[in-house]
Design a protein around this motif. Structure first.
Motif, mmCIF file in Angstrom:
data_model
loop_
_atom_site.group_PDB
_atom_site.id
_atom_site.type_symbol
_atom_site.label_atom_id
_atom_site.label_comp_id
_atom_site.label_asym_id
_atom_site.label_seq_id
_atom_site.Cartn_x
_atom_site.Cartn_y
_atom_site.Cartn_z
ATOM 1 N N CYS A 1 -1.974 -0.628 -3.558
ATOM 2 C CA CYS A 1 -0.794 -1.517 -3.259
ATOM 3 C C CYS A 1 -1.220 -2.423 -1.912
ATOM 4 O O CYS A 1 -1.558 -2.103 -0.984
ATOM 5 C CB CYS A 1 0.330 -1.025 -2.879
ATOM 6 N N CYS B 1 1.763 -1.435 0.738
ATOM 7 C CA CYS B 1 2.292 -0.136 1.637
ATOM 8 C C CYS B 1 1.001 0.597 1.182
ATOM 9 O O CYS B 1 0.981 1.871 1.830
ATOM 10 C CB CYS B 1 3.398 0.418 0.778
ATOM 11 N N THR C 1 -0.410 2.335 -1.030
ATOM 12 C CA THR C 1 -0.350 3.196 -1.896
ATOM 13 C C THR C 1 -1.473 3.023 -2.990
ATOM 14 O O THR C 1 -2.065 1.872 -3.341
ATOM 15 C CB THR C 1 0.913 3.395 -2.800
ATOM 16 N N CYS D 1 3.760 -1.641 -7.811
ATOM 17 C CA CYS D 1 3.924 -0.479 -7.069
ATOM 18 C C CYS D 1 4.979 0.625 -7.199
ATOM 19 O O CYS D 1 6.041 -0.147 -7.117
ATOM 20 C CB CYS D 1 3.633 -0.735 -5.451
ATOM 21 N N CYS E 1 6.860 0.742 -3.259
ATOM 22 C CA CYS E 1 7.384 -0.300 -2.463
ATOM 23 C C CYS E 1 7.901 -1.524 -3.572
ATOM 24 O O CYS E 1 8.371 -2.409 -3.177
ATOM 25 C CB CYS E 1 6.536 -0.877 -1.541
HETATM 26 ZN ZN LIG Z 1 3.526 -0.490 -2.558
#
Ligand SMILES: [Zn+2]
Length: 1104
Positions: free
Chosen positions: A442, A445, A447, A463, A466
């Motif tokens: 992501c 964030c 991820t 995501c 977030c």
């Molecule tokens: Zn994210």
């Protein structure tokens, strides 16, 4: 005897007998009476040094909690590190290394939530309220600060201690990117139809099929790209770490005890893992009261991306599409995404997919024998099976609540702790490994893409942490498994909750370090006496070729007594050369380049040294131990590379820095206060932080019969992400079982997988926040765990809170990412993602409770509490965790107020497990547990994966004199008996049987006096009971089916764990029997309540 603070034995004894069933198989009446019963004809009882301290006798100690502040810089003994704004390095006004943090300096009370219930006034009839106060959990309401330290979650900043100590991390991201990875290689092996078989775990370079051109051409055998072509900016997806966010150098705060200037640039692995943040100016925390929060601190997103609600009302959602996906513009082709989301939460409002048993409410006073006869299984989250089948294994990742309360208020109401238990580097049989130059993460964030993201269309994914919508990179459109273009959702990254990536050079700040192993041996007179050097050197000789590594592996040795001895192993020498440095005040390293040598090139010299070392100090009379200076020397030697330092120590260090004084007073062992659980010096912690900064982990092997102040010594491993091994009373002749255990565990230690220069970050869905970490590591920057080494046998735990309402959220996810250098020099990232439903009612919170995870997390919290406050305070808090949650259940979930002790099915074992914790070596009172043994037990609580923690807390008991093949397991042509698990009560024993107690690190086989002759002769190989040896630690391998069965069973149990449990065969007169009886959790001892008494006590408190 009269015992204050517990239900009077006289008053409950009748009920007790009635409940217990008065007669046993042997006909004797059994009660859980104060003295071990006649069946065991015990010789322990009063001679064991039990004091009459009872678990219930501590209410008066409560008020002492507030002022019990740990010494500055030493508060973190327990290995948990709390992330709170205040504990992060610096005061307001100083530069932070992460912009969002600067705006989120808050007070502890704001961060940590509501205060706990205060202890009842002392006037409240102590006899009737034996276990007050000290809750672990936040209270229901939000009283004004300051929070009392009796609140678990408040015990950090208010103690005045600084929990995190910032190493000086300068932030030049010198990416030195030499890597052998080929771009655009998708790797898999085996049958492509098996989604988990892309590659076998670890080691050999996987097959590369097919090597794709580095610029992917969508035209291959695959479908055309979607009309409209690739998104305009494929390159906008970037795995390159965001350089700016760490530019301001984080200065160690004035309170840091690590500010010694030794930290250097190449340690900033923080930014390498990717951080959780983009250093964009708009990164202001909207609500400073929320403080630091993983879930909260994401950069502001375009409003449209936050909790996207259907912007495109298309009526009923098409099957397989969560409502949140409805807003995507209709793509050029239909997009068969696996179902995810709200539609696929089955019966989300009532937990109806639970087994009907799971909905039962149980009156524990009537039905207290709830222990299943097979190992307790973790609860299955109430998710649609399509999601659940993709979920992370509970062996790797578990949450205390499998239904996440949608608000903190709901969580507070349940009075259950919210947290995760992780075993992130566990040895796995199958581990998908993906190599690709593009690791899709992501943009907000960071991820990693995972099975629980949603694809809005082929080109965009949202995501799950977030909610940012990200582009699907062009390369990701091709599925290497099916060799089909246009299936991003079928890629291994989106089909596996546990996956490993080969990390490209962006994930390196320096070339991956070589495996470096340095051994530091105590060779004082005391050490030589134990004879341990023989074992270690022999084990090293045997396993030299199995040390994880490659041609770059380096090895070195240091020995020490009152001086420090180095060994030059330079290639070309005819024999190892010993160099003695006697100045321990200012240790210098002679010939540093020849002390850590390439193992391949100097193997013969290394072998020479290992063969001669055990004899070299045979005649020594030197009794002093300069451990501290030796550690300093070892640290200097390893600083340039990092690596693993293995330290073997046999006594209290007496010379130079880090010298310690005895502080155990045997007559205080039984006392719950005034025991020394905190380190007496911060030398070991400081050195550990220096080590951590240089990617050095220190493993401590303590082999000592005397008190060695493990509370102080253990810090060297705790903060450097090492492990502690303890072999009390090790002696090569007098204690053969310890020798056997040491050898077995050493072999595992030397040959198991190892990861170097690792960092781990745990992310969670926006709205949730992680605030306290448990385990051996150092919290580097807010939420990044620094792990100079990571090993497959270490467990971790974190506590969480709900910082923003999750009302609009159906599912939340947790993702751990462990970035490490393998022993082969590859940079790898192991990612686990766990997905759980959000629930809105208290009943659902309770239905989804995972009692083992809860008990494990509470144990971690209790270790911290023991150190920061007192043992009695920790014990109170454990008991109150049960009382509070069951009270909440009674008052808020149950409609009719039954007089019994009503518990939800999920928590039917909660009181039992907490009672077991109270009797566990870490927290027990009234026994003669040695201080170092207690400290070691606490270390284990912090460092062991949940499954072993539970086994040491609540052992498994089996009857083994009548093993049969019924219901047995079949593993590799072996038939392994599976006897039922029995309750831990002498009621379950009988004199004509034999019973095996598996307590994790130790197994005890108790043979009853009237045990059948066949067992004696066919299993133990003895003529009669009297000829069972007083100390017997091994079963003879006899040529009988009975012998084969029990030996197979015990070996199988041992194979399941990475340590070696000692087996004791005990008969009635055996001194070990006292330990066997102590583990009978449901029975009463002189110092602890029986299970039934405990339940009565809980009931009294709950029904008040
Ligand atoms: Zn994210």
């Amino acid at each position: 005897m009269s015992q204050p603070g517990i239900p009077a034995p006289g008053g409950t004894i009748t009920g007790l007998q009635a409940q217990n069933g008065a007669a046993s198989t042997s006909g004797s009446p059994y009660t859980n009476g104060p003295v071990p019963n006649t069946l065991m004809s015990s010789q322990m009882s009063r001679s064991q040094g039990y004091s009459s301290h009872l678990p219930g006798s501590y209410p008066h100690l409560i008020p002492a909690k507030t002022p019990l502040n740990p010494v500055l810089g030493q508060s973190n003994y327990g290995g948990s590190q709390t992330v709170s704004p205040l504990s992060n390095y610096q005061g307001p006004g100083e530069t932070l290394n992460r912009p969002p943090m600067a705006s989120s300096m808050v007070t502890s009370s704001l961060h940590s939530g509501p205060a706990s219930r205060m202890p009842p006034p002392a006037s409240q009839s102590p006899a009737a309220t034996p276990m007050p106060s000290g809750s672990f959990l936040p209270g229901v309401n939000l009283p004004p600060p300051p929070p009392p330290p009796s609140n678990w979650q408040n015990n950090y900043p208010s103690t005045g201690s600084q929990i995190n100590h910032s190493p000086l991390v300068t932030s030049q991201s010198t990416v030195s990117g030499n890597t052998n990875l080929t771009n655009h290689q998708y790797i898999f092996s085996g049958d492509p139809s098996l989604q988990t078989s892309y590659i076998k775990s670890g080691s050999a370079p996987p097959l590369v099929t097919p090597p794709l051109p580095s610029t992917f051409q969508p035209g291959t055998p695959i479908g055309p790209p979607p009309t409209g072509g690739p998104p305009p900016q494929t390159s906008s997806h970037s795995v390159v770490p965001q350089p700016p966010f760490n530019s301001p150098v984080s200065q160690a705060g004035g309170t840091s005890d690590t500010n010694n200037g030794s930290m250097v640039a190449h340690n900033s692995y923080d930014e390498i893992e990717g951080g959780g943040f983009l250093a964009t100016p708009q990164l202001t925390n909207k609500n400073p009261k929320m403080g630091r929060s993983v879930g909260y601190s994401y950069p502001s997103l375009p409003p449209g991306y936050q909790n996207t609600t259907p912007a495109n009302p298309v009526g009923t959602p098409p099957s397989g599409m969560p409502p949140s996906s409805l807003s995507y513009p209709r793509g050029p082709q239909t997009f068969p995404q696996p179902p995810l989301g709200a539609n696929h939460l089955t019966a989300s409002m009532s937990g109806l997919n639970l087994h009907p048993e799971g909905l039962r409410v149980i009156n524990l006073l009537q039905e207290r024998n709830m222990l299943p006869s097979t190992p307790l299984q973790p609860p299955v989250p109430n998710l649609h099976e399509d999601i659940q089948k993709l979920n992370c294994s509970p062996e790797l990742f578990r949450c205390t609540l499998t239904g996440i309360p949608q608000t903190q208020a709901l969580l507070n109401k349940a009075k259950l702790p919210l947290g995760l238990l992780l075993h992130p580097f566990k040895d796995l049989v199958q581990l998908p490994v993906v190599t690709s130059s593009t690791i899709v993460r992501c943009r907000s964030c960071r991820t990693y893409i995972n099975p629980f993201v949603s694809f809005l269309d082929q080109r965009r994914w949202k995501c799950n942490l977030c909610y940012r919508v990200n582009d699907v990179p062009e390369e990701f459109m091709y599925n290497p498994l099916t060799r089909v273009y246009g299936e991003p959702h079928r890629r291994p990254e989106v089909q596996n909750a546990t996956i490993e990536f080969m990390a490209p050079s962006e994930y390196m700040l320096r070339p991956p370090q070589p495996p470096v192993y340095l051994f530091v041996f105590d060779v004082s007179h005391n050490a030589v006496e134990t004879g341990y050097l023989n074992s270690v050197c022999q084990s090293l000789l045997d396993n030299l070729d199995s040390l994880p590594g490659n041609t770059r592996t380096k090895i070195g040795f240091i020995t020490f007594d009152s001086t420090i001895h180095f060994y030059s192993l330079q290639e070309g020498l005819s024999q190892p050369q010993m160099l003695v440095v006697s100045d321990i005040e200012d240790v210098f390293i002679p010939m540093p380049e020849n002390l850590l040598v390439n193992l391949n090139e100097s193997k013969e010299l290394v072998q020479d040294l290992l063969k001669t070392l055990p004899q070299m100090f045979n005649k020594t009379l030197e009794t002093q131990s300069a451990l501290g200076p030796a550690l300093q020397a070892a640290f200097k030697l390893m600083s340039p590379t990092g690596g693993r330092m293995s330290v073997f120590q046999t006594q209290l260090p007496t010379l130079g820095v880090g010298a310690l004084k005895p502080r155990e007073e045997p007559n205080q062992r039984s006392s719950v206060k005034e025991i020394h659980l905190t380190p007496s010096t911060d030398f070991y912690k400081k050195l550990a932080l220096d080590c951590s900064g240089q990617q050095v982990a220190v493993d401590l092997f303590l082999l000592s019969g005397q008190y060695s102040d493990l509370a102080s010594l253990g810090c060297i491993s705790r903060y450097s992400a090492g492990s502690v091994y303890y072999y009390p009373s090790y002696h090569h002749q007098h204690n053969p079982v310890q020798v056997q255990k040491f050898q077995k565990e050493l072999q595992r230690y030397l040959t198991r997988k190892i990861g170097f220069e690792a960092v781990m970050r745990i992310r969670c869905t926006k709205g949730l926040s992680i605030h306290t970490f448990h385990g051996n590591f150092f919290v580097r920057s807010t939420d990044l765990l620094s792990l100079p080494n990571v090993n497959p046998d270490a467990g971790y735990a974190v506590q969480m809170s709900v910082e923003e309402s999750l009302t609009d959220t159906q599912l939340v996810s947790f993702q751990s990412a462990l970035l490490y250098t393998s022993s082969k020099g590859e940079r790898r990232i192991r990612v686990h993602t766990l997905c759980l439903p959000v629930v809105s009612t208290l009943n659902e919170v309770f239905l989804g409770a995972d009692v083992q995870a809860i008990s494990g997390l509470l144990a971690n919290m209790a270790v911290d509490r023991s150190v920061s406050a007192s043992l009695s305070d920790a014990r109170d808090a454990l008991v109150n965790a049960v009382i509070d949650s069951l009270s909440a259940y009674r008052s808020s979930v149950l409609s009719n107020q039954h007089p019994g002790l009503m518990v939800p099915f999920s928590l039917r074992l909660f009181p039992l497990f907490v009672l077991a914790l109270l009797k566990q070596k870490s927290f027990q009172t009234g026994t003669n547990a040695r201080l170092d043994e207690r400290i070691f037990a606490m270390c284990q609580v912090k460092n062991q994966p949940l499954v072993y923690l539970m086994l040491t807390t609540h052992p498994n008991l089996y009857r083994v004199d009548n093993l049969s093949d019924e219901g047995s397991l079949s593993v590799n042509d072996r038939t392994i008996p599976q006897p039922p698990i029995l309750q831990l009560s002498v009621e379950k024993l009988s004199r004509d049987g034999a019973f095996l107690m598996d307590a994790g690190f130790v197994m005890m086989l108790w043979v009853g006096k009237n045990c059948g002759q066949s067992f004696l002769s066919q299993v133990l190989g003895v003529q009669n009971y009297a000829s069972i040896p007083q100390t017997m630690t091994d079963l003879p391998e006899l040529d009988t089916p009975e012998s084969a069965r029990i030996i197979t069973f015990i070996s199988w149990l041992r194979e399941q764990r990475p340590f070696f449990p000692i087996l004791y065969i005990i008969r009635d007169e055996s001194p070990i029997k006292a330990i066997f009886l102590q583990n009978m959790v449901e029975d009463r001892t002189e110092s602890a309540l029986s299970y039934y008494e405990f339940l009565l006590h809980i009931q009294q408190q709950v029904n008040k």
